[in-house]
Design an enzyme around this catalytic site. Structure first.
Site, PDB file in Angstrom:
ATOM      1  N   GLY A  47       0.870  -1.169   0.000  1.00 14.09           N
ATOM      2  CA  GLY A  47       0.000   0.000   0.000  1.00 14.09           C
ATOM      3  C   GLY A  47       0.904   1.215   0.000  1.00 14.09           C
ATOM      4  O   GLY A  47       1.936   1.224  -0.667  1.00 14.09           O
ATOM      5  N   CYS A  79       6.052  -5.138   0.331  1.00 15.72           N
ATOM      6  CA  CYS A  79       6.182  -3.784  -0.210  1.00 15.72           C
ATOM      7  C   CYS A  79       6.144  -2.758   0.935  1.00 15.72           C
ATOM      8  O   CYS A  79       7.086  -2.668   1.695  1.00 15.72           O
ATOM      9  CB  CYS A  79       5.122  -3.538  -1.291  1.00 15.72           C
ATOM     10  N   HIS A 170       4.631  -7.755  -4.615  1.00 16.75           N
ATOM     11  CA  HIS A 170       3.255  -8.016  -4.187  1.00 16.75           C
ATOM     12  C   HIS A 170       2.855  -9.448  -4.551  1.00 16.75           C
ATOM     13  O   HIS A 170       2.262  -9.678  -5.602  1.00 16.75           O
ATOM     14  CB  HIS A 170       2.294  -7.058  -4.908  1.00 16.75           C
ATOM     15  N   GLU A 172       0.510 -11.142  -3.386  1.00 14.45           N
ATOM     16  CA  GLU A 172      -0.955 -11.303  -3.327  1.00 14.45           C
ATOM     17  C   GLU A 172      -1.647 -10.917  -4.636  1.00 14.45           C
ATOM     18  O   GLU A 172      -2.829 -11.222  -4.822  1.00 14.45           O
ATOM     19  CB  GLU A 172      -1.522 -10.476  -2.150  1.00 14.45           C
TER      20      GLU A 172
END
Length: 196
Positions: A47, A79, A170, A172
């Site tokens: 984020g 991240c 990332h 995910e």
């Protein structure tokens, strides 16, 4: 049953929860610091680290997060989450949670437009992990007890420091759950130790 929290203040929360569920564990979106008591491990999602820190302070999460680390519970930062875990940040006097013995530089792979994907060989995880880099940080320096799990073009992009796991990319945002599964195993091992 293992329960793993995802810090749900900002970032790719839903995707991390789906990845955890695909690995067969219960995922809990952590919106209040009291909910940290319920989990065996925690993911700090990607984020915007500055925004996340503001929200951590606003909702009084910092001491609870440091407490979770002190209890020996595994934490995985992706991240922005890696930035939150790092003990040292280039250009900043103070770390955020500051529990992982690494020095991290923010946005070291360029801006949003410089986002890219790369297949990475990650020790103990995969030889061909599809990593998505978006305004990614990287680990400039790792302490002597830190295991470097992966480099990309000479830069450290994944590492483990005991109960702490961090990566620049990332995981995910792909359908590949192998690095999440690696973290789940870390959580299971830590829970076994606490039961002994």
């Amino acid at each position: 049953m293992i329960k793993i929290g995802v810090l749900a203040l900002q970032g790719a929360v839903r995707e991390h929860m789906q990845s955890l569920e695909a690995c067969g564990v219960e995922a809990i979106a952590i919106k209040h610091k009291e909910e940290l008591q319920e989990v065996d491990g925690l993911i700090l999602p990607g984020g915007e680290s500055t925004t996340m820190r503001r929200l951590i302070d606003k909702y009084d999460f910092m001491d609870a997060l440091k407490g979770l680390a002190a209890e020996g519970k595994p934490m995985f930062g992706t991240c922005a989450g890696l930035i939150l875990l790092a003990k040292h940040l280039i250009g900043y006097n103070e770390p955020h949670i500051g529990v992982m013995d690494v020095t991290v530089e923010r946005n070291s792979f360029g801006r949003q437009v410089d986002s890219f994907e790369a297949d990475l060989a990650i020790t103990g995880v995969a030889d061909d992990f599809p990593a998505v880099f978006i305004r990614a940080p990287h680990i400039v320096d790792a302490g002597e007890n830190v295991e470097v799990l992966c480099k990309h073009n000479g830069r450290i992009v994944a590492a483990r420091d005991g109960q702490f796991l961090g990566c620049s990319f990332h995981p995910e945002l792909t359908d590949d759950h192998r690095i999440t599964a690696y973290f789940v195993e870390m959580v299971k091992e830590a829970k076994q130790k606490q039961l002994v």
